[in-house]
Structure formats: C-alpha cells, structure tokens
Design an enzyme around this catalytic site. Structure first.
Site, PDB file in Angstrom:
ATOM      1  N   GLY A 131       0.842   2.865  14.563  1.00  0.00           N
ATOM      2  CA  GLY A 131       0.100   3.802  13.615  1.00  0.00           C
ATOM      3  C   GLY A 131      -1.081   4.305  14.404  1.00  0.00           C
ATOM      4  N   SER A 171       0.915  -1.247   0.134  1.00  0.00           N
ATOM      5  CA  SER A 171      -0.119   0.054   0.023  1.00  0.00           C
ATOM      6  C   SER A 171       1.016   1.289  -0.031  1.00  0.00           C
ATOM      7  CB  SER A 171      -0.962  -0.076   0.994  1.00  0.00           C
ATOM      8  OG  SER A 171      -0.231  -0.156   2.335  1.00  0.00           O
ATOM      9  N   ASP A 207      -4.846  -0.920   8.083  1.00  0.00           N
ATOM     10  CA  ASP A 207      -4.798  -2.201   7.772  1.00  0.00           C
ATOM     11  C   ASP A 207      -3.889  -2.953   8.573  1.00  0.00           C
ATOM     12  OD1 ASP A 207      -4.674  -4.437   5.843  1.00  0.00           O
ATOM     13  OD2 ASP A 207      -3.029  -3.658   4.686  1.00  0.00           O
TER      14      ASP A 207
HETATM   15  C1  LIG Z   1      -1.524  -6.318   6.908  1.00  0.00           C
HETATM   16  S1  LIG Z   1       0.354  -5.782   6.988  1.00  0.00           S
HETATM   17  C2  LIG Z   1       0.109  -4.282   6.114  1.00  0.00           C
HETATM   18  C3  LIG Z   1       0.184  -4.316   4.661  1.00  0.00           C
HETATM   19  C4  LIG Z   1       0.065  -3.054   3.921  1.00  0.00           C
HETATM   20  N1  LIG Z   1      -0.898  -2.085   4.513  1.00  0.00           N
HETATM   21  C5  LIG Z   1      -0.090  -3.393   2.429  1.00  0.00           C
HETATM   22  O1  LIG Z   1      -1.098  -3.334   1.947  1.00  0.00           O
HETATM   23  O2  LIG Z   1       0.960  -3.324   1.846  1.00  0.00           O
HETATM   24  C6  LIG Z   1       0.114  -5.092   8.723  1.00  0.00           C
HETATM   25  C7  LIG Z   1       1.356  -4.398   9.154  1.00  0.00           C
HETATM   26  O3  LIG Z   1       1.159  -3.787  10.299  1.00  0.00           O
HETATM   27  C8  LIG Z   1       2.306  -3.828  11.128  1.00  0.00           C
HETATM   28  N2  LIG Z   1       1.838  -3.555  12.213  1.00  0.00           N
HETATM   29  C9  LIG Z   1       1.218  -4.399  13.455  1.00  0.00           C
HETATM   30  N3  LIG Z   1       0.815  -3.565  14.449  1.00  0.00           N
HETATM   31  C10 LIG Z   1       1.281  -2.293  14.169  1.00  0.00           C
HETATM   32  C11 LIG Z   1       1.018  -0.970  14.775  1.00  0.00           C
HETATM   33  N4  LIG Z   1       0.345  -0.965  15.703  1.00  0.00           N
HETATM   34  N5  LIG Z   1       1.247   0.119  14.316  1.00  0.00           N
HETATM   35  C12 LIG Z   1       2.267  -0.071  13.109  1.00  0.00           C
HETATM   36  N6  LIG Z   1       2.402  -1.128  12.348  1.00  0.00           N
HETATM   37  C13 LIG Z   1       1.890  -2.241  12.947  1.00  0.00           C
HETATM   38  C14 LIG Z   1       2.851  -5.073  10.890  1.00  0.00           C
HETATM   39  O4  LIG Z   1       4.157  -5.434  11.177  1.00  0.00           O
HETATM   40  C15 LIG Z   1       2.621  -5.535   9.355  1.00  0.00           C
HETATM   41  O5  LIG Z   1       3.747  -5.047   8.500  1.00  0.00           O
END
Ligand SMILES: C[S@@+](CC[C@H](N)C(=O)[O-])C[C@H]1O[C@@H](n2cnc3c(N)ncnc32)[C@H](O)[C@@H]1O
Length: 283
Positions: A143, A99, A163
């Site tokens: 995030g 994304s 996401d």
């Molecule tokens: C589903 S993946 C994201 C994929 C990305 N949005 C895409 O579409 O290419 C979720 C990501 O969130 C990260 N993550 C988990 N908890 C988080 C948080 N509280 N804040 C930021 N990143 C986080 C994980 O390490 C992972 O890389």
C-alpha cells in the site's frame, strides 16, 4: 505476514476506526466534486462474525456487539451503525464490514477507491467481496508503494486511510516516510492514520514524529485517542487512535458529540478516557 484481521473484526478498535472513517466519508460526500479514497491496508472487506476466526477471540462482543442494540446513538454514529444494520437485514449481527466496504459503499458514480492488500490470499478475497461495487480497484500490492504512485490524484480531493497491522517494529518510521513523500506532492489531501495504543510513550513518540512533518509542509494535524482501560500493562491493546492530517471538518465537529458516549460504551475497565489534540496548527 501473520496478521489476519478476521480475528479482530468488529472489536472496539474497528468501531472507533470505522465510525470516524464514515464521518470523514460523509464530509467528502457533502460536496459535489469527485473524490478518491486510497486504502493502503484494506484487509478482505467483509467479515463473518459467526466464523471460526471471529469466534476464537469473540472480540466483536466488546465492540460492535455493544452498539447495534442501542437506541441512544449520537447522530454522527448513525451512518456507521446503519451500514452494519443494512448488512444484517434480519436484525442479527453476523456480517461486519471492513474499511474498503464502507468506502466502496460511500462512492458516487464519479468517485474512486483504490484498495491495497498485500496478503496473497486476502487480496483475491477482497476483490471478490467488493465485486458488487463500481469505481473500485483492488491492488494486490504494498500500500505504501501504491500511495506513492497515486499522489497527487487528478481529483485533488480525497482521503488516504493507513491502517497497517503493526507487525513490523519499524512501522512508525515507514508511515512517517510514506507521509513525508505523499504530503510533499499532495499537501491538501486528508490522511487518516490508525494506530494501536499499548504503551502511551510509543504513542507520544508517534505524535512527535507527526508534528515534525510541519517541516515538510503539513499545516494541520490532529490526534484523537481512545483508551478503553488505563494502560497498566504495555503489552495489551489498551486503546487506539487516529492521526488526521488535514482533518475533515465532519470528524472534528463530531468528536465532542461522540467520544464521551463512545468511551463509556466501549470501556473495558474503569478509567476509560479520550483525548483530542492538535499536533500541528489549530484547525
Ligand atoms: C489492520 S488490517 C486492515 C483492516 C482494514 N483496514 C479494515 O479496517 O477493515 C491490515 C491489513 O494490511 C495487510 N498488509 C500488511 N502489510 C501490508 C502492506 N505493506 N501493504 C498492503 N497491505 C498490507 C494485512 O494483510 C492486513 O490485511
């Protein structure tokens, strides 16, 4: 934090998510005014489908692998598929964008992207992968906390993509709390929240919680769900969806044109279907 998106890059859920993300970005680009994108859970931004992780699951074969060779793409899907073709100029399918890559590519000189990634190894990888783009800030941080500090943005125009990996059992509550706090300060922003659909009852509960945000000032929320198979087992990924608060018009306009085609192409078992419905307001 066990979730690594590299195992799932380019799967049906990514296709759905990234196709509609591109449509939302196209809507933002249609006006001259600057915009900001906040990607709360960014991943690493670029994935090698020939790599070990993607090779272990092969999930992309039932996702983007079903689209790139098609010559009957509905028009609203073309910018998304073109972005992948641009990444693979030799005509193959090795590199797949995340994304934040698609968002960074959509920025004009006046626009900004804030991409958040909490994982200590993935954040530097994201920073490295997005280095070629201007207007991007990568935050190795939570995030939800970053979002809180960024609203309202000075541009007053933009999109928040949420996401998460849904590893935590209270993820839905965390999302609703983050949205409640954000919409109070930035009611006009567009928010897109992606979610997995295993048990449809959990999805209904999420939709109801979003509908409850009307009490916090949300006037418009729309849910778009895709089921790639009937939900016979509630422990597998049977589908996924997006809730859009203040849905970009490009997304609403495109759904009718895109979803019948996309549902048929991504079907994994007979009985795939899609639904779009208003949770708050009617557009
Ligand atoms: C589903 S993946 C994201 C994929 C990305 N949005 C895409 O579409 O290419 C979720 C990501 O969130 C990260 N993550 C988990 N908890 C988080 C948080 N509280 N804040 C930021 N990143 C986080 C994980 O390490 C992972 O890389």
């Amino acid at each position: 934090m066990n979730y690594r998106h590299a195992f799932h890059a380019g799967n049906f859920a990514d296709v759905f998510k990234h196709a509609f993300l591109m449509m939302a970005l196209e809507t933002l680009r249609a006006k001259d005014k600057p915009f900001v994108v906040v990607d709360t859970h960014a991943g690493i931004g670029l994935y090698d489908l020939a790599g070990t992780e993607a090779g272990k699951t092969g999930e992309w074969e039932q996702g983007i692998g079903r689209l790139t060779g098609r010559d009957d793409l509905p028009q609203p899907l073309q910018p998304y598929v073109q972005a992948i073709r641009d990444l693979n100029p030799d005509g193959g399918l090795r590199w797949y964008p995340g994304s934040p890559w698609l968002e960074a590519k959509a920025l004009r000189q006046k626009d900004r992207l804030i991409a958040c990634e909490l994982h200590p190894e993935d954040a530097p990888a994201l920073d490295h992968n997005l280095r070629r783009f201007g207007g991007v800030r990568v935050e190795n941080a939570d995030g939800y906390a970053v979002l809180k500090g960024q609203v309202p943005p000075p541009e007053r125009r933009g999109l928040v993509l949420i996401d998460p990996p849904f590893e935590r059992t209270d993820e839905i509550d965390v999302i609703i709390r983050a949205l409640r706090s954000a919409v109070k300060r930035w009611a006009s922003g567009s928010y897109a929240i992606w979610y997995p659909i295993k048990d449809p009852a959990a999805t209904m509960a999420f939709h109801e919680a979003v509908a409850g945000l009307a009490a916090d000032g949300v006037t418009s929320a729309w849910a778009l769900d895709l089921m790639v198979r009937p939900p016979r087992w509630s422990d597998t990924l049977n589908g996924c969806g997006f809730v859009f608060i203040n849905p970009p018009w490009g997304v609403l306009k495109a759904a009718e044109a895109v979803m019948p085609w996309l549902t048929a192409v991504l079907e994994q078992q007979p009985g795939a279907r899609w639904t779009g419905r208003w949770l708050v307001g009617e557009g």
